[in-house]
Design a protein around this motif. Structure first.
Motif, PDB file in Angstrom:
ATOM      1  N   GLU A 245      34.437  81.556  50.437  1.00 30.23           N
ATOM      2  CA  GLU A 245      33.883  82.116  51.664  1.00 30.23           C
ATOM      3  C   GLU A 245      34.899  83.004  52.361  1.00 30.23           C
ATOM      4  O   GLU A 245      36.105  82.727  52.363  1.00 30.23           O
ATOM      5  N   THR A 246      34.413  84.090  52.930  1.00 24.88           N
ATOM      6  CA  THR A 246      35.298  84.996  53.654  1.00 24.88           C
ATOM      7  C   THR A 246      34.529  85.556  54.854  1.00 24.88           C
ATOM      8  O   THR A 246      33.469  85.043  55.208  1.00 24.88           O
ATOM      9  N   THR A 247      35.047  86.600  55.479  1.00 28.18           N
ATOM     10  CA  THR A 247      34.351  87.242  56.598  1.00 28.18           C
ATOM     11  C   THR A 247      34.284  88.749  56.352  1.00 28.18           C
ATOM     12  O   THR A 247      35.125  89.310  55.635  1.00 28.18           O
ATOM     13  N   ASP A 248      33.279  89.391  56.957  1.00 29.90           N
ATOM     14  CA  ASP A 248      33.153  90.832  56.796  1.00 29.90           C
ATOM     15  C   ASP A 248      33.901  91.560  57.902  1.00 29.90           C
ATOM     16  O   ASP A 248      34.634  90.938  58.685  1.00 29.90           O
ATOM     17  N   ASP A 249      33.725  92.872  57.966  1.00 27.45           N
ATOM     18  CA  ASP A 249      34.453  93.675  58.951  1.00 27.45           C
ATOM     19  C   ASP A 249      34.148  93.288  60.391  1.00 27.45           C
ATOM     20  O   ASP A 249      34.961  93.506  61.298  1.00 27.45           O
ATOM     21  N   ASP A 250      32.965  92.721  60.622  1.00 35.15           N
ATOM     22  CA  ASP A 250      32.566  92.316  61.975  1.00 35.15           C
ATOM     23  C   ASP A 250      32.858  90.846  62.264  1.00 35.15           C
ATOM     24  O   ASP A 250      32.473  90.327  63.314  1.00 35.15           O
ATOM     25  N   GLY A 251      33.511  90.179  61.320  1.00 36.23           N
ATOM     26  CA  GLY A 251      33.848  88.778  61.523  1.00 36.23           C
ATOM     27  C   GLY A 251      32.757  87.800  61.147  1.00 36.23           C
ATOM     28  O   GLY A 251      32.877  86.594  61.398  1.00 36.23           O
ATOM     29  N   ASN A 252      31.678  88.302  60.551  1.00 31.50           N
ATOM     30  CA  ASN A 252      30.587  87.427  60.128  1.00 31.50           C
ATOM     31  C   ASN A 252      30.924  86.742  58.804  1.00 31.50           C
ATOM     32  O   ASN A 252      31.599  87.317  57.949  1.00 31.50           O
ATOM     33  N   ALA A 253      30.435  85.517  58.650  1.00 29.29           N
ATOM     34  CA  ALA A 253      30.715  84.759  57.430  1.00 29.29           C
ATOM     35  C   ALA A 253      30.040  85.398  56.216  1.00 29.29           C
ATOM     36  O   ALA A 253      28.908  85.862  56.282  1.00 29.29           O
ATOM     37  N   VAL A 254      30.773  85.411  55.103  1.00 27.23           N
ATOM     38  CA  VAL A 254      30.257  85.908  53.833  1.00 27.23           C
ATOM     39  C   VAL A 254      30.336  84.758  52.838  1.00 27.23           C
ATOM     40  O   VAL A 254      31.402  84.175  52.639  1.00 27.23           O
ATOM     41  N   THR A 255      29.220  84.415  52.243  1.00 26.44           N
ATOM     42  CA  THR A 255      29.179  83.287  51.315  1.00 26.44           C
ATOM     43  C   THR A 255      29.979  83.595  50.052  1.00 26.44           C
ATOM     44  O   THR A 255      30.166  84.763  49.700  1.00 26.44           O
ATOM     45  N   PRO A 256      30.455  82.556  49.342  1.00 30.34           N
ATOM     46  CA  PRO A 256      31.261  82.755  48.131  1.00 30.34           C
ATOM     47  C   PRO A 256      30.623  83.673  47.093  1.00 30.34           C
ATOM     48  O   PRO A 256      31.308  84.494  46.485  1.00 30.34           O
TER      49      PRO A 256
END
Length: 272
Positions: A245-256
């Motif tokens: 899991e990480t975050t995008d440019d806007d700080g939203n969660a990105v699933t694995p």
């Protein structure tokens, strides 16, 4: 129903359940055996190809030393042999000290070489390939190469090791070859992001936009480097799945399953 018949029925049910469990176990065991065999075949195929078409040049000036020590990127590639195997092979990428030593292909889309090897056979390993919208001679300002993150450590799996400072420093030099040119690369940024993020930018209207993009990459990098923005004229971006899991440019969660690793490389044409 008698107790005898009830017990017999229960035993039959238990036997059926055990048979089903055994069958499921054998299915997964067989799948594991097949995956292991396929992984071994893919690894052997890549190793054999590299040994067949790639040769490290030896130095004529120093008989007791090899040019590998002085110039790790000093290799020769048998392009005629490669083109016979598949005309879609347009480049070769090499990162000393890693398993990344592969041909780069370019298909008519960005799907085919995700699921096929260079011989046209179906393969979950796929190949390293260049974005189909870009120029094979690496004249774009930002050239993208894609490959899978495989469980056996092949293809672009090792890109995720660049999040470790020690690995980053030891493997900062990357080499890209085409039939006519050699490019020397220096890794200057690493980030995990959404595949739809700004990191996935290929085209720029002017140098100002390109410079802004380079600043964005450096600012979002998990590892900080002293590579100067003004020294970066051309970029090679290596892309694979992050699998965490990480975050995008806007700080939203990105699933694995949707997170991607971007390794940004400052690329320069090699001067002999």
């Amino acid at each position: 129903m008698s107790k005898h018949n009830s017990k017999k029925t229960r035993n039959i049910f238990i036997d059926v359940v055990l048979v089903v469990i055994f069958a499921i176990g054998m299915f997964y065991f067989g799948s594991w055996i097949y995956d292991s065999w396929q992984a071994n075949q893919a690894s052997e195929q890549s190793t054999h190809l590299a040994k067949t078409v790639v040769k490290h040049k030896t130095s004529r000036k120093k008989q007791n030393e090899t040019s590998v020590k002085n110039d790790p990127g000093n290799i020769s590639i048998n392009w005629r042999n490669l083109k016979k195997k598949n005309p879609d092979i347009i480049a070769w990428i090499y990162i000393p000290g890693t398993k990344i030593n592969y041909p780069v292909l370019q298909g008519k889309d960005n799907s085919y070489y995700l699921t096929h090897d260079l011989y046209g056979k179906s393969s979950e390993y796929g190949e390293v390939f260049m974005d189909y919208r870009q120029k094979a001679d690496v004249t774009n300002k930002n050239t993208f190469l894609y490959a899978h993150n495989m469980y056996d450590g092949t293809k672009f799996t090792e890109l995720n090791n660049y999040f470790k400072k020690d690995f980053f420093n030891k493997h900062a030099n990357i080499y890209l070859y085409t039939p006519k040119k050699r490019f020397d690369g220096k890794v200057f940024a690493i980030q995990s992001n959404s595949g739809l993020s700004k990191a996935h930018t290929m085209d720029f209207e002017n140098n100002k936009q390109f410079k802004q993009y380079v600043n964005y990459l450096k600012n979002h990098s998990s590892i900080k480097t002293n590579v100067k923005v003004k020294s970066i004229k051309k970029i090679l971006t290596l892309w694979t799945c992050t699998m965490r899991e990480t975050t995008d440019d806007d700080g939203n969660a990105v699933t694995p399953e949707k997170s991607r690793t971007f390794v940004s490389v400052s690329l320069t044409e090699h001067k002999k």
